[in-house]
Design an enzyme around this catalytic site. Structure first.
Site, short mmCIF file in Angstrom:
data_model
loop_
_atom_site.label_atom_id
_atom_site.label_comp_id
_atom_site.label_asym_id
_atom_site.label_seq_id
_atom_site.Cartn_x
_atom_site.Cartn_y
_atom_site.Cartn_z
N ASP A 68 0.84 -1.20 0.00
CA ASP A 68 0.00 0.00 0.00
C ASP A 68 0.87 1.24 0.00
OD1 ASP A 68 -2.62 -0.86 0.00
OD2 ASP A 68 -3.14 0.16 1.86
N TYR B 266 2.08 4.81 1.53
CA TYR B 266 2.04 5.40 2.87
C TYR B 266 0.78 6.24 3.00
CZ TYR B 266 7.08 4.30 3.06
OH TYR B 266 8.31 3.68 3.06
N PHE C 283 7.88 2.30 -0.91
CA PHE C 283 8.89 2.50 0.14
C PHE C 283 9.53 3.90 0.13
CE2 PHE C 283 8.99 -2.18 -0.46
CZ PHE C 283 8.62 -2.55 0.81
N HIS D 206 10.10 -9.10 5.22
CA HIS D 206 9.79 -7.69 4.95
C HIS D 206 10.72 -6.78 5.78
CE1 HIS D 206 7.35 -4.00 4.65
NE2 HIS D 206 6.84 -4.56 3.58
#
Length: 221
Positions: free
Chosen positions: A65, A67, A78, A187
């Site tokens: 998703d 931010y 990211f 992750h």
């Protein structure tokens, strides 16, 4: 239907834009941006494609998703714009690059320079409501971004896919591993990283080694 996306990608993805699910998705996103605060800015929704042209694609990094905090998302997974504090996952990405490659920890969390070198920073869902993680899931974005991965898999060769975490790892079923390179790990989020599933994966040096072996220019991470 007209979609503002970089021309080389538009040629590849045009069939998706004509499908019923994408028309539903377009209506959903337009309504959401009209009635609520959403991220990233409308002009940045397809930034991952704008910065990384189809013919220059070397590496794919998959996020989930955007931010959902103020001024964070700008269309690259990211990544955050210059001057924005680094989110926890991005901090851990930079820490791994520090130990893997010896690169100094950067001031900016903006990863546009990765994208410009051929790294597609693709979230599975390209929009989100402010403060509401996952709010735009299951509206069609995942169908679209799965189609992106499938197109890369079928029409390109020797792309390096970095699949971080359980969600990203599930996408391996969309990738022809006989003609592409797939690196997996935990992750970079603190929960996963602190359990030992992220640090030490050396994905950045491994990616460069693969690119060099293919006669391609390595990524300046």
């Amino acid at each position: 239907m007209q979609v503002r996306i970089e021309d080389s990608w538009k040629k590849v993805l045009q069939p998706e834009f004509e499908k019923p699910y994408f028309k539903h998705l377009t209506n959903f996103v337009r309504n959401a941006y009209t009635t609520t605060t959403c991220y990233p800015k409308g002009s940045k929704i397809f930034s991952a494609f704008d910065f990384c042209k189809w013919d220059e694609l070397k590496v794919v990094i998959l996020g989930q998703d955007p931010y959902h905090g103020l001024n964070q998302a700008h269309g690259l997974c990211f990544s955050v714009s210059d001057g924005i504090p680094h989110p926890p996952s991005l901090i851990n990405i930079f820490k791994e690059i520090e130990t893997d490659l010896g690169n100094a920890y950067p001031k900016s969390g903006n990863l546009e320079h990765w994208a410009q070198q051929g790294v597609l920073l693709l979230n599975a869902t390209l929009t989100v409501e402010a403060g509401q993680a996952g709010s735009h899931q299951k509206q069609g974005w995942e169908t679209f971004t799965d189609a992106v991965i499938q197109n890369i898999s079928s029409k390109r060769e020797n792309v390096v896919f970095l699949l971080w975490g359980g969600f990203a790892k599930k996408k391996i079923k969309l990738i022809d591993t006989s003609k592409h390179h797939v690196l997996t790990s935990g992750h970079p989020s603190p929960l996963s990283a602190n359990r030992g599933y992220w640090f030490g994966n050396k994905h950045f040096s491994q990616t460069n080694q693969i690119l060099i072996s293919l006669g391609k220019t390595e990524i300046n991470w």
